[in-house]
Design an enzyme around this catalytic site. Structure first.
Site, PDB file in Angstrom:
ATOM      1  N   GLU A   1       0.841  -1.192   0.000  1.00 61.50           N
ATOM      2  CA  GLU A   1       0.000   0.000   0.000  1.00 61.50           C
ATOM      3  C   GLU A   1       0.885   1.253   0.000  1.00 61.50           C
ATOM      4  OE1 GLU A   1      -2.583   0.671   3.371  1.00 61.50           O
ATOM      5  OE2 GLU A   1      -3.995   1.773   2.119  1.00 61.50           O
TER       6      GLU A   1
ATOM      7  N   GLY B   1       3.314   1.158  10.989  1.00 59.46           N
ATOM      8  CA  GLY B   1       3.109   0.397  12.218  1.00 59.46           C
ATOM      9  C   GLY B   1       2.735  -1.036  11.875  1.00 59.46           C
ATOM     10  N   ALA B   2       1.824  -1.167  10.910  1.00 56.49           N
ATOM     11  CA  ALA B   2       1.346  -2.481  10.494  1.00 56.49           C
ATOM     12  C   ALA B   2       0.619  -2.329   9.164  1.00 56.49           C
ATOM     13  CB  ALA B   2       0.399  -3.063  11.540  1.00 56.49           C
ATOM     14  N   MET B   3       0.318  -3.457   8.518  1.00 57.60           N
ATOM     15  CA  MET B   3      -0.362  -3.412   7.217  1.00 57.60           C
ATOM     16  C   MET B   3      -1.365  -4.548   7.122  1.00 57.60           C
ATOM     17  SD  MET B   3      -0.829  -2.043   4.286  1.00 57.60           S
ATOM     18  CE  MET B   3      -2.122  -2.736   3.246  1.00 57.60           C
ATOM     19  N   GLU B   4      -2.574  -4.166   6.725  1.00 58.71           N
ATOM     20  CA  GLU B   4      -3.719  -5.075   6.816  1.00 58.71           C
ATOM     21  C   GLU B   4      -3.860  -6.059   5.655  1.00 58.71           C
ATOM     22  OE1 GLU B   4      -3.865  -1.708   6.401  1.00 58.71           O
ATOM     23  OE2 GLU B   4      -5.463  -1.125   5.040  1.00 58.71           O
ATOM     24  N   ASN B   5      -2.761  -6.645   5.167  1.00 53.12           N
ATOM     25  CA  ASN B   5      -2.874  -7.654   4.112  1.00 53.12           C
ATOM     26  C   ASN B   5      -3.827  -8.748   4.566  1.00 53.12           C
ATOM     27  OD1 ASN B   5      -0.433  -6.376   2.917  1.00 53.12           O
ATOM     28  ND2 ASN B   5       0.509  -7.291   4.716  1.00 53.12           N
TER      29      ASN B   5
ATOM     30  N   GLU C   1      -5.873  -3.502  12.634  1.00 57.77           N
ATOM     31  CA  GLU C   1      -5.634  -4.276  11.406  1.00 57.77           C
ATOM     32  C   GLU C   1      -6.730  -5.316  11.205  1.00 57.77           C
ATOM     33  OE1 GLU C   1      -3.431  -2.987   9.508  1.00 57.77           O
ATOM     34  OE2 GLU C   1      -2.781  -1.678  11.137  1.00 57.77           O
TER      35      GLU C   1
ATOM     36  N   HIS D   1      -9.763  -3.964   9.621  1.00 60.69           N
ATOM     37  CA  HIS D   1      -9.619  -3.775   8.173  1.00 60.69           C
ATOM     38  C   HIS D   1      -9.970  -5.021   7.362  1.00 60.69           C
ATOM     39  CE1 HIS D   1      -7.927   0.167   7.560  1.00 60.69           C
ATOM     40  NE2 HIS D   1      -6.838  -0.037   8.271  1.00 60.69           N
TER      41      HIS D   1
ATOM     42  N   GLU E   1      -9.277   4.188   6.980  1.00 57.33           N
ATOM     43  CA  GLU E   1      -8.445   4.350   8.172  1.00 57.33           C
ATOM     44  C   GLU E   1      -9.234   4.896   9.355  1.00 57.33           C
ATOM     45  OE1 GLU E   1      -5.930   2.889   8.462  1.00 57.33           O
ATOM     46  OE2 GLU E   1      -5.227   2.563   6.427  1.00 57.33           O
TER      47      GLU E   1
HETATM   48 ZN   LIG Z   1      -5.248   1.132   8.977  1.00 54.79          ZN
END
Ligand SMILES: [Zn+2]
Length: 857
Positions: free
Chosen positions: A131, A264-268, A301, A304, A323
């Site tokens: 992203e 911080g993190a990624m919602e794959n 996450e 999401h 978000e």
């Molecule tokens: Zn997010």
């Protein structure tokens, strides 16, 4: 043709992708077959690719005719053009591509992360971060959120390694020296949600939520830090299945801690990636703040998986809703999981951060039109996350939680496996509530700013007035100003909740303040009024002096979030020049009995700001004021936890010790901190985990070379991410110029990870003892930092200029950005400069009064 949108003559429906990463040569090879639908008989296919070499491209069209393409790669537009001799037949076709790339060190696309194993040996893993528009760095694709497709991933890897992707593994085979893992088909989803992680990995025993196994993954040796993250992952997944009324859309859920991670993190979907501090923790050794961070990020996450992954924005202008909603849901889930954390009270701190930026002329509407995806880069800020979540909470409270949830459920069900826009959510909420949602919400979403509601008693009536709140009377003039700031509406539809105390009784009234002014008769026996009852509104309240005094004299009758808002709004109107600084400082004296950590955080935050404004001669007096305000609270709490004491009180103890030992420069606190730390290190007397981080900060503040080297070693050899962070940021607090210089050098010499270095530099720009050295360093090494840091690194770091709050430094900051023609994306730089102006203006306006006030200390 729109240069930012791919043509739709040929669109994908399925990708079969095979990748072979090589962690020794730091390269990868790939091939993919994409099922496409050809709508027009074109002789060209255009898709996205960047920093890839495409070696072969062959299409088989609906008539079964095979054609080799002439491949054109345009790095600037990040596109791959495939030209064919004959037009493609309309209908279903197959496109096959063979390509190569490198595992970069920029923490985006398909990249490498390097870490030390438990024996100190350097190891490499590969991970992805796509992203917004970096899937095109790993494989050629239609890299826009609306081109949803099924992904079938196959990874051919070194047999000693492990591979994780979005779905379960369906087959494991061998291909020569390589181990080949094939993953199940994904749901129909956007390219930016594809994830691949390859390395030496270990994972926890899965916990089942319904049929979904949930596991935490990390590099070897860290599994012992996974239990807490797994617990909130499981709890929040259950919570969301229930809230959304829809089963989790994936076939498994893995949460992976990556040693180098830009965000911080990624919602794959099914393979959420995190930086280690946001997932791994030793629960017994962590502070409340450190645990809350992990709970927040994990819940965010997971939220999401539905909001963002199952239903996705059509284009990047919709990223705010993604978000904002995940942030709002994160609060709901964590609040349900640990009600004793009072998560919505702590959210006041986030809301305050958004109110602060949104009080600038250089703010922006939450949603605005986006043409190029990079225009949305600047959307990843407090206005998207925190203002967005705040207005959703305000709307939820206004409509009622059940009605709101019904609207959300209908929205998700209607648009699942597809794309949707803000208007679709308003429509669903409108159907659920039978209310005109856009009329209420548009002023909050599509216009910048927010109102201050003034509350006064005039002629026996209670008068409410609204007007836009800004810190400065006029927009800041700066070199980059090109257009007038976006116009704010003359008024908002403000859902105001009033709590009136009269004749010994309290009543709550809801008023939708849609006009500039409204009046109501005072009830008989009127005592006091709280506007923004419950604290959910995204606006400020300015009481007249008499009403404010009535509230201050009955503070215990106010909720914690109401006391928080009372302080926070008073501080804001002071910074805006609407209340004398002396009145604000008097107000802080009324909170010596305060026991809520969030209220203390706003009090301490305002004193930190003043510390950047006072003259060096006045600083010891400000330190004395800090001690005068905070010492009684620490004395009442004591230094050690009482039996049965709650987690928030323990955290407050740590916060007070930190404030007194640093900002208050309290010698007794510093001495006690050294004693306790020594006892803890000897193993003689373990210190509460909420207090230990404060001791480290206090010792650094008062520390010399010996302590610095001790702490640097502790940073290098830390055994948990939290410990590493504590000692890393402690390095920024040593006052000696030679030590400041050493820490600054470490932000570019590879000793501090590039994921952390911008934040370290930022905190050194903010701190009085280091800001001038840090600013000189940043000016000198700007280009190096730009080259080394991940994409948003410089923007994050540059926020530190807000701390350079002297007229001389302010002028120099303007000069530097002007001469270098620096653009940080969107209105970011303009906002930093305006925040700096607000601080310097406060100093210019109130400096003398502040100095006179401090003379008594
Ligand atoms: Zn997010």
């Amino acid at each position: 043709m729109d240069p930012f949108r791919l043509p739709r003559a040929v669109v994908p429906s399925r990708y079969d992708i095979r990748l072979e990463p090589d962690l020794t040569t730091l390269t990868f090879r790939g091939e993919e077959t994409i099922a496409v639908s050809v709508a027009e008989p074109v002789r060209e296919i255009v898709l996205n690719a960047v920093e890839l070499a495409v070696d072969e491209a062959v299409v088989v069209d609906a008539r079964g005719r095979e054609q080799w393409a002439t491949v054109g790669l345009d790095e600037a537009s990040e596109r791959c053009q495939l030209a064919f001799a004959e037009p493609l037949a309309v209908g279903a076709g197959r496109l096959r591509l063979v390509f190569r790339g490198t595992l970069n060190d920029k923490l985006r696309g398909f990249y490498r992360s390097v870490y030390k194993d438990p024996s100190g040996v350097s190891r490499t893993m590969a991970a992805t971060q796509f992203e917004a528009t970096d899937a095109r760095r790993a494989f050629p694709c239609w890299d826009e959120p609306a081109f949803k497709a099924i992904f079938s991933v196959t990874l051919a890897i070194d047999p000693a390694l492990t591979a994780v992707s979005n779905t379960r593994i369906v087959s494991k085979t061998r291909d020569g020296a390589r181990k080949v893992a094939r993953f199940a088909d994904s749901i129909v989803m956007s390219t930016y949600l594809v994830a691949i992680v390859v390395g030496e990995l270990e994972h926890t025993e899965p916990t089942l939520v319904g049929a979904t196994p949930v596991s935490i993954w990390c590099v070897p040796g860290k599994r012992r830090l996974a239990a807490f993250g797994q617990e909130i992952a499981v709890a929040s997944l259950r919570y969301f299945e229930d809230y959304y009324g829809l089963a989790y859309p994936g076939d498994k859920l893995d949460l992976l801690a990556i040693p180098d991670f830009a965000a911080g993190a990624m919602e794959n979907l099914g393979a959420i990636t995190f930086r280690e501090t946001a997932l791994l923790v030793d629960e017994q050794a962590a502070s409340h703040a450190e645990l809350q961070r992990i709970a927040d990020v994990v819940a965010h996450e997971n939220a999401h998986m539905w909001f963002g992954d199952l239903v996705t924005m059509s284009w990047w202008n919709g990223i705010w809703l993604n978000e904002a909603f995940a942030t709002f849901m994160e609060m709901l889930a964590v609040d349900a999981w640990k009600p004793e954390w009072q998560r919505w009270v702590a959210f006041g701190v986030s809301r305050a951060a958004a109110l602060s930026v949104d009080g600038l002329h250089s703010t922006r509407p939450i949603e605005f039109p986006v043409r190029a995806p990079r225009e949305a880069d600047a959307m990843f800020d407090v206005l998207t996350y925190e203002k967005g979540a705040s207005v959703l909470r305000m709307l939820e409270q206004y409509l009622g939680a059940e009605v709101f949830r019904a609207g959300v459920r209908e929205y998700l069900t209607r648009h699942r496996f597809a794309n949707a826009d803000t208007g679709d959510l308003w429509a669903a909420l409108g159907r659920a509530s039978q209310q005109p949602i856009p009329a209420v919400m548009d002023g909050w979403i599509f216009a910048p700013g927010y109102p201050v509601v003034s509350v006064s008693v005039e002629g026996g009536e209670l008068v409410l007035r609204q007007q836009r709140f800004t810190y400065l009377a006029e927009p800041l003039r700066w070199f980059g100003a090109t257009a007038a700031p976006a116009a704010a509406p003359a008024r908002w539809q403000v859902p105001v909740r009033l709590r009136l105390a009269a004749g010994g009784r309290e009543t709550v009234e809801r008023v939708l303040l849609a006009e500039p002014e409204t009046r109501r008769p005072l009830p008989a026996g009127f005592e006091s009024v709280v506007a923004n009852e419950g604290g959910h509104g995204f606006y400020r309240v300015r009481y007249d002096e008499a009403l404010r005094e009535r509230l201050l004299s009955r503070l215990p009758s106010l909720g914690a979030i109401e006391r928080f808002n009372l302080v926070n709004d008073a501080w804001a109107v002071t910074a805006a020049g609407l209340m004398p600084i002396t009145q604000y400082l008097d107000l802080t004296a009324r909170f010596r009995d305060e026991r809520d950590k969030n209220v203390w955080s706003v009090l301490i935050g305002s004193l930190h700001t003043l510390n950047r404004l006072v003259t060096p001669a006045d600083r010891p007096k400000l330190e004395a004021l800090v001690r005068d305000r905070a010492a009684p609270a620490l004395a009442a709490l004591g230094w050690t936890p009482q039996p049965g004491e709650d987690e928030l009180t323990r955290q407050l103890r740590g916060d007070l010790i930190r404030a007194l030992g640093t900002l208050g420069n309290d010698r007794a606190v510093q001495a006690r901190a050294a004693e306790l730390y020594a006892g803890h290190e000897r193993g003689a007397a373990p210190v509460d985990p909420n207090v230990l981080p404060a001791l480290i900060a206090v010792l650094a503040h008062a520390g010399d070379e010996g302590r610095y080297h001790e702490f640097f070693e502790r940073f290098r050899t830390a055994t948990t991410p939290q410990e590493e962070q504590r000692y890393l940021y402690a390095l920024t607090a040593f006052p000696k110029p030679a030590l400041v210089e050493q820490t600054l050098a470490r932000t570019i010499n590879g000793e501090i990870r590039t994921q952390d270095a911008p934040f370290v530099a930022r905190s050194m720009l903010m701190a009085v003892h280091s800001r001038e050295q840090a600013w000189d360093f940043v000016k000198k090494h700007w280009d190096t930092m730009d080259r080394l840091y991940p994409k948003h690194g410089l923007r994050r770091m540059a926020e530190g200029v807000v701390g350079l709050a002297t007229p001389e430094l302010e002028a120099d900051v303007h000069r530097f950005f002007h001469e270098r023609k620096i653009d940080l994306g969107g209105k970011t730089l303009e906002q930093y400069l305006e925040q700096l102006r607000v601080a310097v203006a406060l100093r210019e306006r109130e400096g003398a009064a502040l100095s006179a006030y401090l003379a008594r200390f």
